[in-house]
Design a protein around this motif. Structure first.
Motif, PDB file in Angstrom:
ATOM      1  N   UNK A 113       0.695  -1.083   0.080  1.00 22.05           N
ATOM      2  CA  UNK A 113       0.119   0.330   0.541  1.00 22.05           C
ATOM      3  C   UNK A 113       1.103   1.166   0.140  1.00 22.05           C
ATOM      4  N   UNK A 114       0.842   1.850  -1.193  1.00 27.55           N
ATOM      5  CA  UNK A 114       1.959   3.694  -0.883  1.00 27.55           C
ATOM      6  C   UNK A 114       0.639   4.627  -0.106  1.00 27.55           C
ATOM      7  N   UNK A 115       1.596   5.487  -0.409  1.00 26.05           N
ATOM      8  CA  UNK A 115       1.006   6.966   0.024  1.00 26.05           C
ATOM      9  C   UNK A 115       0.382   7.642  -0.662  1.00 26.05           C
ATOM     10  N   UNK A 129      -9.061   7.279  -2.557  1.00 28.05           N
ATOM     11  CA  UNK A 129      -7.724   5.951  -2.289  1.00 28.05           C
ATOM     12  C   UNK A 129      -6.628   5.946  -2.666  1.00 28.05           C
ATOM     13  N   UNK A 130      -6.074   5.221  -2.329  1.00 27.77           N
ATOM     14  CA  UNK A 130      -3.929   4.960  -2.409  1.00 27.77           C
ATOM     15  C   UNK A 130      -4.309   3.941  -2.701  1.00 27.77           C
ATOM     16  N   UNK A 131      -3.522   3.873  -3.976  1.00 24.68           N
ATOM     17  CA  UNK A 131      -2.021   3.246  -4.543  1.00 24.68           C
ATOM     18  C   UNK A 131      -1.807   2.186  -4.172  1.00 24.68           C
ATOM     19  N   UNK A 132      -2.422   0.784  -4.658  1.00 25.60           N
ATOM     20  CA  UNK A 132      -2.046  -0.354  -3.889  1.00 25.60           C
ATOM     21  C   UNK A 132      -1.425  -1.662  -4.977  1.00 25.60           C
ATOM     22  N   UNK A 133      -0.743  -2.308  -4.524  1.00 25.96           N
ATOM     23  CA  UNK A 133       0.374  -3.810  -5.751  1.00 25.96           C
ATOM     24  C   UNK A 133      -0.026  -4.707  -4.750  1.00 25.96           C
ATOM     25  N   UNK A 134      -0.330  -5.560  -5.643  1.00 27.22           N
ATOM     26  CA  UNK A 134      -0.867  -6.935  -5.400  1.00 27.22           C
ATOM     27  C   UNK A 134      -0.918  -8.665  -5.824  1.00 27.22           C
ATOM     28  N   UNK A 147      -3.609 -13.251 -11.152  1.00 26.71           N
ATOM     29  CA  UNK A 147      -3.113 -12.795 -11.974  1.00 26.71           C
ATOM     30  C   UNK A 147      -1.664 -13.758 -11.846  1.00 26.71           C
ATOM     31  N   UNK A 148      -0.521 -13.664 -12.682  1.00 29.75           N
ATOM     32  CA  UNK A 148       0.350 -14.159 -12.749  1.00 29.75           C
ATOM     33  C   UNK A 148       1.687 -12.966 -12.066  1.00 29.75           C
ATOM     34  N   UNK A 149       1.374 -11.423 -11.325  1.00 26.48           N
ATOM     35  CA  UNK A 149       1.978 -10.726 -11.095  1.00 26.48           C
ATOM     36  C   UNK A 149       1.549  -9.175 -10.290  1.00 26.48           C
ATOM     37  N   UNK A 150       2.282  -9.169 -10.250  1.00 26.14           N
ATOM     38  CA  UNK A 150       1.296  -7.526  -9.049  1.00 26.14           C
ATOM     39  C   UNK A 150       1.044  -6.858  -9.624  1.00 26.14           C
TER      40      UNK A 150
END
Length: 363
Positions: A113-115, A129-134, A147-150
């Motif tokens: 979770x980014x700022x 909202x906030x950008x996140x990756x997963x 998914x095969x990646x974040x």
């Protein structure tokens, strides 16, 4: 002496072993499964509140990273990128209408979770909202798709009605959006794209998806009560035989303002035909026309109004309206929207490899 096999192994054994490897590769379950589309069950909900007749499709998000979520979110062919409510992802102490309470990038069970704050625009409201990756896993626990990646997505902390600034939400409000439009994206540098773009299609399949008919039966229900029916209508990966059953054309964008694909379609209503770029949108419960047409004395088109939708060179679909406000009019947007009624009896295909959209009428 070198080589894979000891010298004591006989030639017949070597031949048998190589044959075994060949057969194991050709007939392994992985290879067999890769030639078949992955089926994702969709949840059908008729909104139990007001206004009536709001009908939606949901996809169940099983996990983000290694964190189990089990949260249905709205399937939307008319938008790009995934959003999900903060409280469904993070500890509640980190979530409020003022924002996600972090001061630096947070890693939680494989979720980053980014700022970086983002506002996403949808119809008449905005999501903050906030950008996140997963890595995202969705569908059925018995046959999950991952998914095969974040994947970048939005962890939203509030939804605001654009016209009034009112913060909206509550028990029945969709807890996020699964935007599978292949055009553009949202957020900084349009980085929030369709999660399907990060799903491997498998050997022999084209990258993309198709929606088979969801049926005309609806039931008032709520995802929170886990009493909504499901239908196996969302297929990930496209075989050549399936695609050959669709009429296809290259997708277009109505304008640079929008991040959804369109097909030129003509809609015949009360002997008046309006032709516009048209988006086929699971996230919309109505038919929205980019023209003002004559209405009945009560301001609506009336129940039972006959509508014909002709898709340029691809087919024609006819239906009768089932409630008065099913047809809406907005002469300022420049494109038309065909909502959930289309998907009851017809199919839509999106080929990410060829950048094509397919229409299949009647099945």
């Amino acid at each position: 002496m070198g080589g894979f096999f000891p010298e004591s192994r006989s030639t017949p054994f070597l031949i048998s072993f190589l044959l075994f490897l060949f057969l194991a590769f050709c007939y392994s379950p992985a290879n067999a499964e890769n030639s078949i589309s992955q089926i994702v069950p969709l949840i059908k909900q008729e909104y139990p509140g007001k206004p009536p007749h709001i009908r939606m499709l949901y996809v169940n998000i099983l996990s983000l990273g290694t964190r189990k979520i089990n949260q249905p979110i709205l399937l939307d062919t008319g938008s790009s990128g995934m959003t999900i409510d903060c409280a469904a992802v993070l500890p509640r102490k980190l979530c409020s209408a003022e924002g996600v309470h972090i001061t630096k990038t947070l890693e939680l069970d494989g979720i980053f979770v980014t700022t970086q704050k983002v506002v996403m625009n949808y119809g008449i409201y905005d999501e903050y909202g906030n950008v996140a990756l997963a890595r995202v896993t969705f569908g059925s626990p018995h046959s999950p798709v991952a998914t095969d990646r974040l994947v970048p997505f939005l962890i939203r902390y509030k939804t605001v009605k654009r016209s009034t600034g009112e913060i909206v939400g509550g028990r029945l409000w969709p807890k996020g959006i699964f935007g599978v439009s292949p055009i553009g994206g949202g957020g900084p540098n349009r980085m929030l794209k369709s999660p399907i773009d990060a799903v491997s299609a498998g050997n022999g399949l084209r990258k993309g998806y198709y929606l088979s008919p969801i049926g005309t039966d609806w039931r008032i229900c709520a995802n929170e009560d886990a009493n909504c029916p499901t239908v196996e209508a969302f297929h990930i990966g496209i075989s050549e035989s399936v695609k050959s059953d669709f009429n296809t054309q290259k997708w277009m964008a109505a304008s640079n303002r929008y991040n959804f694909p369109t097909i030129d379609s003509c809609i015949l209503l009360k002997e008046i035909t309006t032709c516009r770029p048209t988006v086929y949108d699971t996230g919309n419960s109505t038919i929205l026309l980019a023209d003002n047409l004559p209405k009945d004395s009560d301001g609506s088109m009336g129940v039972g109004t006959k509508v014909a939708v002709k898709i340029a060179m691809l087919g024609e679909w006819k239906f009768d309206t089932s409630y008065a406000s099913e047809l809406e009019f907005s002469p300022t947007i420049g494109h038309s929207i065909v909502g959930i009624r289309y998907f009851e009896t017809n199919s839509l295909l999106v080929d990410l490899d060829a950048k094509e959209i397919g229409i299949r009428i009647g099945h």
